[in-house]
Structure formats: C-alpha cells, structure tokens
Design a protein around this motif. Structure first.
Motif, PDB file in Angstrom:
ATOM      1  N   LYS A  41      -6.328 -37.330   6.888  1.00 17.04           N
ATOM      2  CA  LYS A  41      -6.116 -38.605   6.226  1.00 17.04           C
ATOM      3  C   LYS A  41      -7.382 -39.141   5.571  1.00 17.04           C
ATOM      4  O   LYS A  41      -7.309 -39.930   4.641  1.00 17.04           O
ATOM      5  CB  LYS A  41      -5.593 -39.636   7.231  1.00 17.04           C
ATOM      6  CG  LYS A  41      -4.172 -39.368   7.699  1.00 17.04           C
ATOM      7  CD  LYS A  41      -3.690 -40.452   8.640  1.00 17.04           C
ATOM      8  CE  LYS A  41      -2.258 -40.176   9.102  1.00 17.04           C
ATOM      9  NZ  LYS A  41      -1.787 -41.230  10.049  1.00 17.04           N
ATOM     10  N   ASN A  42      -8.531 -38.702   6.064  1.00 20.47           N
ATOM     11  CA  ASN A  42      -9.790 -39.244   5.537  1.00 20.47           C
ATOM     12  C   ASN A  42     -10.628 -38.179   4.837  1.00 20.47           C
ATOM     13  O   ASN A  42     -11.839 -38.304   4.762  1.00 20.47           O
ATOM     14  CB  ASN A  42     -10.584 -39.900   6.670  1.00 20.47           C
ATOM     15  CG  ASN A  42     -11.684 -40.799   6.136  1.00 20.47           C
ATOM     16  OD1 ASN A  42     -11.512 -41.462   5.118  1.00 20.47           O
ATOM     17  ND2 ASN A  42     -12.820 -40.807   6.812  1.00 20.47           N
ATOM     18  N   GLU A 386     -19.344 -37.114   9.013  1.00 19.86           N
ATOM     19  CA  GLU A 386     -18.924 -38.006   7.939  1.00 19.86           C
ATOM     20  C   GLU A 386     -19.962 -38.034   6.823  1.00 19.86           C
ATOM     21  O   GLU A 386     -21.161 -38.141   7.083  1.00 19.86           O
ATOM     22  CB  GLU A 386     -18.726 -39.416   8.505  1.00 19.86           C
ATOM     23  CG  GLU A 386     -17.936 -40.346   7.604  1.00 19.86           C
ATOM     24  CD  GLU A 386     -17.614 -41.674   8.283  1.00 19.86           C
ATOM     25  OE1 GLU A 386     -18.425 -42.610   8.144  1.00 19.86           O
ATOM     26  OE2 GLU A 386     -16.578 -41.777   8.951  1.00 19.86           O
ATOM     27  N   TYR A 390     -16.299 -40.259   4.140  1.00 15.73           N
ATOM     28  CA  TYR A 390     -15.210 -39.293   4.252  1.00 15.73           C
ATOM     29  C   TYR A 390     -15.474 -38.358   5.432  1.00 15.73           C
ATOM     30  O   TYR A 390     -16.629 -38.079   5.779  1.00 15.73           O
ATOM     31  CB  TYR A 390     -15.078 -38.459   2.973  1.00 15.73           C
ATOM     32  CG  TYR A 390     -14.650 -39.257   1.760  1.00 15.73           C
ATOM     33  CD1 TYR A 390     -13.356 -39.772   1.674  1.00 15.73           C
ATOM     34  CD2 TYR A 390     -15.529 -39.479   0.709  1.00 15.73           C
ATOM     35  CE1 TYR A 390     -12.951 -40.501   0.552  1.00 15.73           C
ATOM     36  CE2 TYR A 390     -15.140 -40.204  -0.408  1.00 15.73           C
ATOM     37  CZ  TYR A 390     -13.845 -40.710  -0.477  1.00 15.73           C
ATOM     38  OH  TYR A 390     -13.450 -41.440  -1.570  1.00 15.73           O
ATOM     39  N   THR A 391     -14.410 -37.834   6.006  1.00 10.83           N
ATOM     40  CA  THR A 391     -14.521 -36.914   7.128  1.00 10.83           C
ATOM     41  C   THR A 391     -14.660 -35.479   6.629  1.00 10.83           C
ATOM     42  O   THR A 391     -13.897 -35.035   5.762  1.00 10.83           O
ATOM     43  CB  THR A 391     -13.288 -37.024   8.036  1.00 10.83           C
ATOM     44  OG1 THR A 391     -13.221 -38.351   8.558  1.00 10.83           O
ATOM     45  CG2 THR A 391     -13.374 -36.036   9.189  1.00 10.83           C
TER      46      THR A 391
END
Length: 504
Positions: A41-42, A386, A390-391
C-alpha cells in the motif's frame, strides 16, 4: 514494447510451446499467488502492471531511458514489477540521497547479475560480495596498495610510460582512422596489468594474436554482465535453469581469462614462499595478495574485477569526453589555450593535471550527460526501510538513474547542452557528497578506484589534446556525429568513435 516483441526479445526456444504447457501455467498461477502483498500500500508509485510480466513490456534495451520516461510521469521514486521482482528506481538527487546515504545501511547489499553468479568466486568479490569483514579487509587492502595517494604517486612513472607508448603508437599511425576505444582500453589495461603483475598483457600493435583474444574475451564477459534480457532474474524460480546460457557462458570465459595470468601467479607464489623472500621484494599488487595468503581463486576474482571495472568504465568516460570535444571545437580551443598558458614543456606529466581546471570541467560535464554506469550497479534491501516516505520492502532491487538525474531541468539549466562552463562556477564534485553528480556512486559501495580512474582520464585526455589535432574520417561534419548510446555494465557509444590523430 508490445507483448509479442517482448517474448521475441527473450530469444527462448519455442516460447509458444513453453507457454502452452501445463507446468508453465502452474508456474504462472504460483507466481501470481506469491506476489508480495505486505507493505504494497505504501510502495513508490508506478504504472499499471500486467499479470505475470508486470512492467517488463515497458522496459526496453535502454532501461535508463525508459525508466526516466516513467519517472517523469510518476515521480522521483518509482516502483516497477519486472516479472515477480519488485524494483525501485530513484531519479532525483533527493531520492538518491535517501538510498545511498540515509538508508545506506539497509540498501547496500548487491544484486548479483547472472553472469557473475559463480559460487566459487562470489565470496572473494570486491563488487558483489556482502559488506562483511572479508569485504572490508579486501577493500582496505585495495585502497592502501592501489588507490591511496602514496600508491598513486608510486604509479605515476608507470602511468606516464604507458601513455607514452600510446602516443608513440598513434604517431606511427598518422593518417589512419583509429578506433579510440581500442587504444584507450589497451593503454588502461596495460597500466593495470603492470601494477598488478609487472607485465603488459595486451600489445597495441597486435590485431589478431593472443593479446587481442584476451581483450575480446574480457569484452564478452562485460557484455554478458550487462545483458538486459535475462528471464531468470525476473522469475527467480527459473534462475537455476540458466535459460539464456549466461552463467555457463561466462564461467567458460572466466576460465579462459584466468589462463592468461595464472602462470605469473604461480611463479610469484614460488618466490614469495621461498626462504629468501622478504617483504621489501614485493613490487607488485599480486605480491601483496600472496603475502596475505590469497588463493589463486581469490586472486583471479579480484584481478578480473579490477580489470573490468578499471578499464571498462574509464574507457567509456574518455570516449564520451572525446566525442563531445570533437562536436564542440570551441570547447577544444579553450582547453588548448589553457594548456598553452599553463604548460610550458613539450610533454605532459602528472604534475600538470592540477593546472587544467577547464579540462576537469569538461570531464564532469561529459559524465553528467553520459554517466559511465547510468543506473549504477544494482543494490538490494536487506531489510524493509523507508525512503521519501515510501516503503522499500526487504529483497527489493534498487537502482539510481544517473542518466535521468543528469538531464533533469529541475537540477540543471539547459540540461541537454554540453556546457563545461557550468562547472567553472560551482563547487559540485563527483566524490560522492554532491548527489547531483554521482558517476562513481556514494556510500559504502562507492567505487574505491575513483582516484586512480580520474587520474588516468585526465592524463590520457590531456596528452591526446596536447599532442594531436583530432579529425573525423572522410570529412564527416562533427556536428552530425552519432551520439546514440548502448546500455551495458558501462554505457558505450552505439557506433565506435574513429579519429585521425594529426601531430600538432
């Protein structure tokens, strides 16, 4: 690239038959189910993905260009799915800093290309092994013995000698069109082989003999290492099958290359192990390796990497600088005037290089437009981290698109123009601290050979400019010189640069 062309580009035997088999369909279903869902999701943004192949159809044989185009639409940090492999690509200085500095601890592992996945060699690799104690000791040894200020000073006479041989060869070829890459590669290779083995392994005048075969074999290794199309790297479950024969082919090439210097190692080992040996007799890098207990396999791996890294990228930079200077005669004239003003002797030597800031600016400008490794060597996440909010999940492949950064209008004024003047009014350098210009990388994986490489680049260019006028064959208009590039471990010209060198 449409899907039909994509399948053709893989050059697999009977692809339609393979696609029609039940085992392959089972494999496809398994791949869909195994696609990671955690942290998705990220992830950094990216274009929509097709089933199974993901974004493979959007990355062509010039991935630095195609991913730069995607980044313009989706942002400075993008994610792509290449097969079932997640890939994250940074295309701005800020994103590069996040990868190479802020999260260097978690993103400094290497993705080993299929060509270099040789189990007996990887543990001894300076480029591809993990950042463990063995790697640190190896890097320290190379820095001390090969790339330190003291080592470079000791090598200066040898470097002058090899460049002298290059100039003599070009003087003997007056009026002939010369492949610049061949001459520069051989000069750099013999400089390194003399430092490592105290012996030239390639002859500038040997077009068809054994030394030319060594050059050709090394280039094949480099070509295998830069293969864009490699089915196993996109679908790791197929990696062990080596469908393109890359791993098998490279292993044969490695064995062939090793045979060119193994006898030297054996001779030096006998001397180092003799009762009369003392450390004062160690005059070559291989002597130091033997004193440190290195096996033949360890020496083979390290020496091959030094040759590949120390000749391939450096040659690429020299050729791109020369290409730009041929196209921009007004820039060449400014360098010529700088030399006449600063250098009063008939021959260039190492001490003159610091007096040539405009030449240095030209080198920086060429590396901005034509970075020798346009996507840097691939990194891999050892743990989830991160970057820019963002991951980056564990085991993600991570690239830094230097080519995109060098042509970003948000970073550079008039980015597509060759304008060395921009580096006369800025303190930006390529030593890993200015993330706008990173031809040698940054962080713990930064190229340790930077000092030696830059010294060679400056010396070769200064010598060729000081000694010769460069002319394109057949009266070709310099402004129409083809500047298209070819992707690989190092970004080279699509067509060789040939010049006639006329004595000044």
């Amino acid at each position: 690239m449409n899907i039909t062309n994509f399948l053709k580009d893989f050059n697999l035997p009977s692809p339609l038959f393979v696609l029609s088999t039940i085992p392959f369909l089972f494999f496809l279903v398994k791949q869909i189910k195994s696609l990671p869902s955690k942290c998705s999701k990220n992830l950094p943004p990216g274009p929509p993905k097709l089933p199974i192949i993901g974004n493979l159809h959007q990355v062509d044989n010039k991935p630095h260009v195609s991913t730069a185009n995607i980044a313009r639409e989706y942002g400075p940090l993008i994610s792509l799915r290449l097969g079932n492999q997640l890939v994250v690509i940074a295309s701005t200085p800020e994103a590069a800093m996040g990868i190479l500095k802020t999260q260097d601890r978690f993103l400094s592992a290497r993705v080993v290309p299929t060509a270099f996945q040789q189990p007996s060699l990887i543990p001894h690799s300076l480029i591809w092994s993990e950042c463990n104690e063995t790697w640190k000791n190896l890097r320290t040894l190379c820095r001390t013995e090969m790339f330190s200020t003291k080592a470079l000073e000791a090598q200066s006479m040898l470097r002058e000698e090899k460049i002298g041989h290059m100039l003599e060869f070009l003087h003997s070829k007056q009026g002939e069109a010369i492949n610049v890459e061949d001459v520069v590669f051989t000069t750099l290779f013999n400089t390194l082989s003399s430092i490592i083995f105290a012996k030239d392994l390639i002859d500038l005048k040997d077009d068809y003999g054994g030394s030319n075969e060594l050059k050709a074999t090394l280039r094949k290794i480099i070509e295998f290492g830069g293969r864009v199309i490699d089915f196993g790297s996109f679908f790791p479950i197929l990696e062990r099958f080596d469908l393109h024969g890359i791993r098998k082919g490279t292993l044969k090439l490695f064995s062939k290359v090793f045979s060119y210097w193994e006898y030297i190692i054996d001779e030096r080992r006998s001397q180092v192990n003799s009762s009369t040996w003392s450390s004062e007799q160690a005059h070559t890098f291989v002597d130091r390796l033997l004193e440190n207990g290195f096996s033949n396999n360890q020496i083979h791996q390290l020496v091959t990497e030094l040759f590949v890294a120390g000749t391939n990228t450096t040659t690429s930079i020299v050729v791109w600088v020369m290409s730009e200077l041929v196209r921009h005669q007004e820039v060449m004239l400014k360098i010529d005037n700088e030399m006449k003003r600063e250098i009063k002797s008939d021959k260039i030597n190492s001490s003159h290089l610091s007096k040539l800031p405009y030449l240095q600016a030209c080198i920086k400008e060429a590396m901005r437009l034509h970075p020798p490794v346009p996507l840097l060597l691939p990194h891999m996440a050892t743990d989830t981290c991160e970057v820019m909010s963002y991951t980056i999940p564990k085991n993600t492949k991570v690239f830094v698109n230097l080519w995109a950064m060098g042509r970003d209008p948000n970073v550079w004024d008039d980015p597509f123009s060759f304008d060395p003047e921009r580096f006369m009014v800025t303190k930006l350098d390529f030593k890993g601290q200015d993330f706008e210009l990173l031809p040698f990388g940054s962080g713990r994986r930064m190229c340790p050979g930077l000092p030696s490489g830059i010294k060679s680049i400056e010396f070769i260019l200064a010598s060729l400019i000081h000694e010769f006028t460069w002319v394109l064959p057949d009266g070709v208009d310099p402004s129409k010189l083809n500047m298209d590039s070819k992707f690989g471990i190092a970004m080279k010209r699509e067509t060789p640069l040939e010049l006639i060198f006329k004595r000044k």
